[in-house]
Design a protein around this motif. Structure first.
Motif, PDB file in Angstrom:
ATOM      1  N   MET A   1       0.848  -1.202   0.000  1.00 20.90           N
ATOM      2  CA  MET A   1       0.000   0.000   0.000  1.00 20.90           C
ATOM      3  C   MET A   1       0.880   1.248   0.000  1.00 20.90           C
ATOM      4  O   MET A   1       1.925   1.279   0.657  1.00 20.90           O
ATOM      5  CB  MET A   1      -0.895   0.026   1.248  1.00 20.90           C
ATOM      6  N   ASN A   2       0.476   2.277  -0.707  1.00 22.01           N
ATOM      7  CA  ASN A   2       1.226   3.521  -0.732  1.00 22.01           C
ATOM      8  C   ASN A   2       1.127   4.244   0.600  1.00 22.01           C
ATOM      9  O   ASN A   2       2.088   4.802   1.092  1.00 22.01           O
ATOM     10  CB  ASN A   2       0.723   4.414  -1.868  1.00 22.01           C
ATOM     11  N   GLN A   3      -0.062   4.256   1.188  1.00 23.26           N
ATOM     12  CA  GLN A   3      -0.280   4.912   2.466  1.00 23.26           C
ATOM     13  C   GLN A   3      -0.551   3.863   3.527  1.00 23.26           C
ATOM     14  O   GLN A   3      -1.292   2.903   3.289  1.00 23.26           O
ATOM     15  CB  GLN A   3      -1.481   5.871   2.375  1.00 23.26           C
ATOM     16  N   PRO A   4       0.053   3.994   4.711  1.00 20.06           N
ATOM     17  CA  PRO A   4      -0.187   3.011   5.769  1.00 20.06           C
ATOM     18  C   PRO A   4      -1.673   2.894   6.087  1.00 20.06           C
ATOM     19  O   PRO A   4      -2.414   3.887   6.039  1.00 20.06           O
ATOM     20  CB  PRO A   4       0.591   3.583   6.951  1.00 20.06           C
ATOM     21  N   LEU A   5      -2.086   1.704   6.409  1.00 19.74           N
ATOM     22  CA  LEU A   5      -3.495   1.476   6.731  1.00 19.74           C
ATOM     23  C   LEU A   5      -3.901   2.217   7.990  1.00 19.74           C
ATOM     24  O   LEU A   5      -5.014   2.739   8.093  1.00 19.74           O
ATOM     25  CB  LEU A   5      -3.741  -0.031   6.885  1.00 19.74           C
ATOM     26  N   LEU A   6      -2.997   2.283   8.960  1.00 17.55           N
ATOM     27  CA  LEU A   6      -3.224   3.030  10.186  1.00 17.55           C
ATOM     28  C   LEU A   6      -2.105   4.049  10.362  1.00 17.55           C
ATOM     29  O   LEU A   6      -0.928   3.726  10.164  1.00 17.55           O
ATOM     30  CB  LEU A   6      -3.262   2.101  11.407  1.00 17.55           C
ATOM     31  N   VAL A   7      -2.460   5.270  10.716  1.00 17.59           N
ATOM     32  CA  VAL A   7      -1.475   6.316  10.966  1.00 17.59           C
ATOM     33  C   VAL A   7      -1.716   6.900  12.348  1.00 17.59           C
ATOM     34  O   VAL A   7      -2.793   6.749  12.933  1.00 17.59           O
ATOM     35  CB  VAL A   7      -1.542   7.434   9.900  1.00 17.59           C
ATOM     36  N   PHE A   8      -0.717   7.587  12.860  1.00 15.92           N
ATOM     37  CA  PHE A   8      -0.818   8.232  14.170  1.00 15.92           C
ATOM     38  C   PHE A   8      -0.852   9.740  13.946  1.00 15.92           C
ATOM     39  O   PHE A   8       0.041  10.302  13.308  1.00 15.92           O
ATOM     40  CB  PHE A   8       0.379   7.864  15.041  1.00 15.92           C
ATOM     41  N   ASN A   9      -1.885  10.381  14.471  1.00 13.15           N
ATOM     42  CA  ASN A   9      -1.948  11.831  14.370  1.00 13.15           C
ATOM     43  C   ASN A   9      -2.239  12.431  15.738  1.00 13.15           C
ATOM     44  O   ASN A   9      -2.169  11.741  16.757  1.00 13.15           O
ATOM     45  CB  ASN A   9      -2.968  12.271  13.311  1.00 13.15           C
ATOM     46  N   GLU A  10      -2.571  13.720  15.772  1.00 14.49           N
ATOM     47  CA  GLU A  10      -2.731  14.400  17.054  1.00 14.49           C
ATOM     48  C   GLU A  10      -3.914  13.894  17.872  1.00 14.49           C
ATOM     49  O   GLU A  10      -3.994  14.147  19.082  1.00 14.49           O
ATOM     50  CB  GLU A  10      -2.871  15.910  16.838  1.00 14.49           C
ATOM     51  N   SER A  11      -4.826  13.175  17.233  1.00 14.63           N
ATOM     52  CA  SER A  11      -6.011  12.679  17.947  1.00 14.63           C
ATOM     53  C   SER A  11      -5.918  11.208  18.335  1.00 14.63           C
ATOM     54  O   SER A  11      -6.649  10.754  19.207  1.00 14.63           O
ATOM     55  CB  SER A  11      -7.270  12.893  17.099  1.00 14.63           C
ATOM     56  N   GLY A  12      -5.054  10.449  17.662  1.00 12.42           N
ATOM     57  CA  GLY A  12      -4.951   9.035  17.990  1.00 12.42           C
ATOM     58  C   GLY A  12      -4.522   8.196  16.808  1.00 12.42           C
ATOM     59  O   GLY A  12      -3.859   8.688  15.879  1.00 12.42           O
ATOM     60  N   ILE A  13      -4.891   6.935  16.830  1.00 16.29           N
ATOM     61  CA  ILE A  13      -4.568   5.991  15.761  1.00 16.29           C
ATOM     62  C   ILE A  13      -5.715   6.024  14.756  1.00 16.29           C
ATOM     63  O   ILE A  13      -6.859   5.725  15.097  1.00 16.29           O
ATOM     64  CB  ILE A  13      -4.374   4.579  16.337  1.00 16.29           C
TER      65      ILE A  13
END
Length: 342
Positions: A1-13
């Protein structure tokens, strides 16, 4: 996948494809919650999704919320992304989250332990490509003794205290650890008394789990009633005026941190029992092997040391990710009571 299925941002996973968060630490529209501890189930989300055994727990702790309960292994699809919940073994009602999209599978463990404690639904390893794991006790020094051995020590301690005419005060967080302690106590020794926070949570869990009879401590409870019996209380009760009515008493804590003598001294308790609701070093490594994963992300605990070991000693693709999940040993608040995990 080009973009990870799960990412971490300022609000969570975050799963962007499904527009869903997992254990978000800021209010979001839709959140999958792994378990009821306050650092994983925050107040303020518009919609909650969790295992059905965790529904009454988070309703008790968070108040009126919009929540849907799922069964173990029940698949539900959101915008093409397939989710399912699987036992984490951490505490009652705790789950791992399996996320699948276009053949890519990720698993988020939340908090977990690999030993079957006889109360929480036992941990089941899930095969995946990427494994997001806690590493609360990600050091070789942390290796747990079998639960049966630990409870034998706890019950022996209680029995000796009874013979000496003392009240035994055992500290464990009101959700999870307290019920595990209740489940393992030998009720032939004496009666089990509970702090109000422990009793309130235990009342929520009784319809779903088999737990022994307990007696709530009230203002009218006398020293003579408590003498020789055992009291289960949250760590926050230690050092307060509440405990004075138990004189003469002796205190103990049940936690993975009791591996280190200094932790017992810092908590000013008399006895420490090494009993954790998290995987130890061997449990973490075995779990990773069982998933047959290609990548590992360590989210909290001894993340840097653990990830470095995976890379340098095992040749794995491993990295760390900062989160707002609390490290074990601190209590954080909810709308109704405090307590996270040990």
């Amino acid at each position: 996948m080009n973009q990870p299925l799960l990412v971490f941002n300022e609000s969570g996973i975050y799963c962007q494809q499904a527009d869903v968060y997992i254990d978000a630490w800021k209010p979001v529209n839709k959140c999958i919650v792994t378990h009821g501890h306050a650092d994983h189930s925050r107040w303020g989300h518009k919609k909650y999704i969790t295992h059905h055994n965790n529904v009454p727990i988070i309703k008790h702790r968070l108040g009126e919320i919009t929540v849907s309960g799922k069964k173990w292994n029940e698949s539900f699809t959101i915008n093409g992304v397939r989710f399912s919940l699987h036992p984490a073994g951490h505490i009652v009602g705790s789950s791992q989250v399996r996320v699948e999209y276009k053949g890519e599978v990720w698993v988020f463990t939340g908090d977990f332990k690999t030993e079957d404690d006889g109360l929480a639904e036992p941990y089941i390893p899930i095969k995946c490509h990427t494994f997001i794991t806690e590493s609360t006790f990600g050091l070789p020094a942390f290796k747990w003794e079998p639960q049966s051995s630990v409870f034998n020590d706890i019950n022996t301690w209680w029995s000796i205290n009874k013979q000496e005419g003392k009240t035994s005060v055992l500290f464990g967080y009101s959700l999870g650890k307290a019920q595990r302690l209740l489940h393992g106590l030998d009720t032939s020794i004496g009666k089990i008394y509970t702090h109000g926070a422990v009793e309130n949570m235990t009342d929520v869990l009784r319809p779903m789990y088999r737990l022994p009879e307990t007696i709530r401590i009230t203002r009218d409870t006398s020293k003579e009633e408590l003498k020789g019996n055992i009291v289960i209380a949250p760590p926050s009760a230690h050092g307060g005026t509440w405990i004075r009515k138990m004189v003469p008493f002796t205190t103990a804590s049940a936690s993975g941190w009791m591996t280190f003598r200094g932790a017992r001294r810092r908590r000013a308790i008399d006895k420490g029992f090494v009993l954790s609701d998290h995987a130890d070093w061997d449990g973490l490594l075995q779990s990773i092997e069982n998933t047959q994963c290609e990548k590992v992300i360590a989210t909290h605990g001894y993340t840097e040391i653990f990830a470095r070991y995976l890379r340098e000693e095992l040749g794995m693709d491993a990295r760390t990710q900062q989160t707002q999940f609390e490290e074990e040993g601190a209590e954080v608040g909810s709308k109704t009571e405090s307590g996270v995990h040990e």
